[in-house]
Design a protein around this motif. Structure first.
Motif, short mmCIF file in Angstrom:
data_model
loop_
_atom_site.label_atom_id
_atom_site.label_comp_id
_atom_site.label_asym_id
_atom_site.label_seq_id
_atom_site.Cartn_x
_atom_site.Cartn_y
_atom_site.Cartn_z
N ARG A 116 14.25 9.78 -4.95
CA ARG A 116 15.33 8.81 -4.83
C ARG A 116 15.52 7.99 -6.11
NH1 ARG A 116 14.40 4.96 -1.65
NH2 ARG A 116 12.20 5.30 -1.14
N SER A 137 19.72 4.19 3.41
CA SER A 137 21.01 4.75 3.81
C SER A 137 21.19 4.66 5.31
CB SER A 137 21.15 6.22 3.37
OG SER A 137 20.55 7.09 4.29
N GLN A 157 22.58 7.06 7.10
CA GLN A 157 22.29 8.37 7.68
C GLN A 157 20.81 8.51 8.01
OE1 GLN A 157 24.67 10.62 8.57
NE2 GLN A 157 22.94 11.55 9.63
N ARG A 167 26.70 -0.46 3.20
CA ARG A 167 26.38 -1.26 2.02
C ARG A 167 27.62 -1.99 1.52
NH1 ARG A 167 22.12 -1.02 -1.27
NH2 ARG A 167 21.46 0.94 -0.33
#
Length: 591
Positions: free
Chosen positions: A100, A501, A503, A566
């Motif tokens: 990430r 996130s 998801q 976000r």
């Protein structure tokens, strides 16, 4: 002469100031060097700015810690390349985790040679290619001779390096999920190229063809090629002697019967179909599909007439279904309002209400808590990616407020502890974790350190507050004794939060609901006594918590509950009622 002395004094003072600035910028390196640590974790809100100041690379001083066995740098959007000196400076490195970040489009310079490296995680970056000189390491001699696990998922790779097998000849696990691959390099499947490879995952790519040479992977046990563009499955796949689990869902296979089988049948049945010469790329002289279909229907008709084999048919074709009974964006049951401050701290939130769980018989509650712990260890990556909290719905007073507050301004009654301010709780946990590390005489980072570090430098901590003003959840640390799950709990409120996130929150919630369904089904079917042994409990919980890899899993439309995108902190409400007694049903696959 005086001027010269003054000049030298200024120069020396400037160098000392520069060294002090570097030391102040990277206090983790000072601590690791002073305590001769073998593990180092770099993450948190201040990391991105420091890496950007270093030119998008890791600081060269990091590569002067030759004792390091484990290095993790994650969640840094400004890290574009590791920087020179890694291979020479960290010869004893066993695990390298660079997930990430923003690595890409290649690796310059290449990572290897790293002779002791066993685990390499480059997932969630922006890698597009790994050509010679900008890849994993040299092929001759092997740059990664001891590498066992390689994770390249979540990148933008269009092709794999042709010399991957020569660079890492002892590879056991290869994860390529979520890239743009349209083919595997032929050298990957050459006889003896990867004799130890047991897990190959390449779901969510653009693969158009699978070579029959995959049969040369003599140790292959798990193969996941779901959601690609495959039209055929080579019959030679059945020649893999140890293959136990395959996933080809989401491909448009020409053989429609085979397409149905991969969506609902067990691996053994699929391999037997291929071995017998199912349609597609077949070996030998197989019977015509119409004749085989006719024989199958006659066998089934005889079984129905005789009443035999019904259980086998159900077992073969059964699948676990999750039935969402109610989803609403404007609910009246339970609402969650988000404060504007939370978007800069931990902006993603997904929740659900589950009714009808039976946690009273035997070890049902223990299994439920054990599965939650395993989710935290696996999918949540030791809480660094996301955190789960479960509450007794009867003790939750809505509406709820998802907020971010200064750590000295709110209190919580943590599980098994007295009421304490958030700031003091974090300090206590850090001291306990450090003391535990010293008692065990280990240099590694403990589980507590791994997620407490996520709060370093935060001016506000996330929290979930009920209508009474009580904090019932403090992610990623703990939830409250007030809403603790008990054996008598039947209705639950679930939450998943993340700074990564939305998801991820949805995927983890899906996995949690699925495990709850499995536990409730097992409890209802067995009604076991409290003497149930721990091995049985572990067998029920299992380790395969990824819904996409669960045979027969149907996605439960659980992405409907709204999260907090976000950059937004408007009022977000949700509800999702799931009755546990109706979470599953056995259905026969329709031919």
């Amino acid at each position: 002469m005086p001027r010269k002395r003054t000049g030298r004094g200024c120069g020396s003072g400037g160098a000392m100031a520069a060294a002090a600035a570097v030391s102040e910028a990277w206090p983790e390196l000072d601590l690791a060097e002073r305590e001769r640590r073998r593990e180092l974790l770099l993450t948190g809100p201040g990391l991105e700015e420091r890496v950007r100041a270093a030119g998008g690379r890791l600081p060269p001083r990091l590569f002067t810690l030759p004792l390091l066995h484990y290095l993790e740098v994650s969640g840094c959007g400004s890290l574009r390349e590791p920087g020179p000196g890694l291979a020479q400076g960290l010869p004893q490195l066993h695990s390298l985790v660079l997930r990430r970040n923003a690595l890409g489009p290649g690796l310059s310079p290449e990572l290897g040679p790293l002779p002791a490296l066993r685990v390499l995680d480059l997932s969630g970056n922006a890698l597009e290619a790994l050509p010679p000189g900008q890849g994993l390491g040299p092929a001759e001699p092997p740059g990664l001779p001891q590498l066992q696990s390689l994770n390249l998922s979540g990148n933008r790779l269009r092709e794999l390096p042709a010399d991957l097998a020569r660079c890492a000849p002892r590879l056991q696990t290869l994860n390529l999920t979520g890239n743009r691959l349209d083919a595997f390099p032929a050298a990957l499947f050459l006889p003896g190229a990867l004799p130890l490879l047991s897990e190959l995952a390449a779901a969510d790519n653009c693969l158009r063809e699978l070579s029959p040479d995959i049969a040369h992977l003599a140790s292959l046990k798990t193969l996941d090629l779901s959601n690609n563009q495959l039209s055929e499955i080579p019959a030679e796949l059945a020649d893999c002697p140890k293959l136990k689990d395959i996933n080809f869902r989401g491909n448009r296979l020409r053989d429609k019967r085979l397409e149905k089988m991969v969506s609902g049948c067990q691996t053994r049945s699929i391999l037997e179909y291929l071995r017998a010469g199912g349609r597609g790329r077949c070996r030998g002289k197989a019977e015509g599909p119409d004749k085989e279909e006719g024989r199958r229907k006659r066998r089934e008709r005889k079984k129905r007439e005789s009443g035999e084999g019904a259980d086998a048919v159900v077992d073969e074709a059964s699948r676990l279904l999750l039935r969402v009974l109610h989803v609403s964006e404007n609910p009246s049951l339970l609402t969650v309002r988000a404060s504007p401050e939370v978007r800069d701290v931990r902006p993603f939130f997904v929740g659900a209400v589950v009714r009808g769980m039976d946690l009273q018989p035997g070890n049902a509650l223990k299994r439920f808590l054990s599965c939650q712990t395993k989710l935290h260890e696996d999918l949540c990556e030791k809480r660094t990616v996301a955190t789960i909290a479960t509450h007794d719905l009867g003790a939750v007073r809505g509406p709820l407020l998802y907020a971010a507050r200064p750590p000295q301004d709110f209190k919580i009654i943590p599980l098994g502890r007295r009421e304490v301010k958030a700031k003091d709780l974090v300090r206590q946990l850090q001291l306990e974790a450090e003391e535990h590390r010293k008692q065990k005489k280990r240099q590694n980072v403990s589980g507590l350190h791994r997620y407490l570090h996520l709060l370093d430098g935060k001016e506000h901590y996330p929290c979930l507050v009920d209508a009474d003003g009580d904090v019932i959840s403090f992610p990623p640390i703990t939830n409250s004794e007030k809403t603790k799950i008990k054996k008598t709990t039947s209705d639950l409120f679930l939450e998943v939060t993340s700074a990564a996130s939305l998801q991820i929150c949805k995927d983890i919630m899906d996995a949690l609901i699925l495990k709850m369904a499995e536990i409730n089904k097992y409890t209802l079917e067995n009604r076991e006594e409290s003497s149930l042994s721990d091995p049985e409990s572990d067998a029920v919980c299992g380790h395969g918590l990824d819904p996409k890899a669960t045979p027969g899993y149907m996605h439960p439309l659980f992405s409907s509950p709204s999260g907090l995108p976000r950059g937004e902190a408007t009022v977000s409400t949700f509800t999702a009622e799931v009755t546990a007694s109706a979470l599953y049903e056995v259905t026969q696959m329709l031919e």
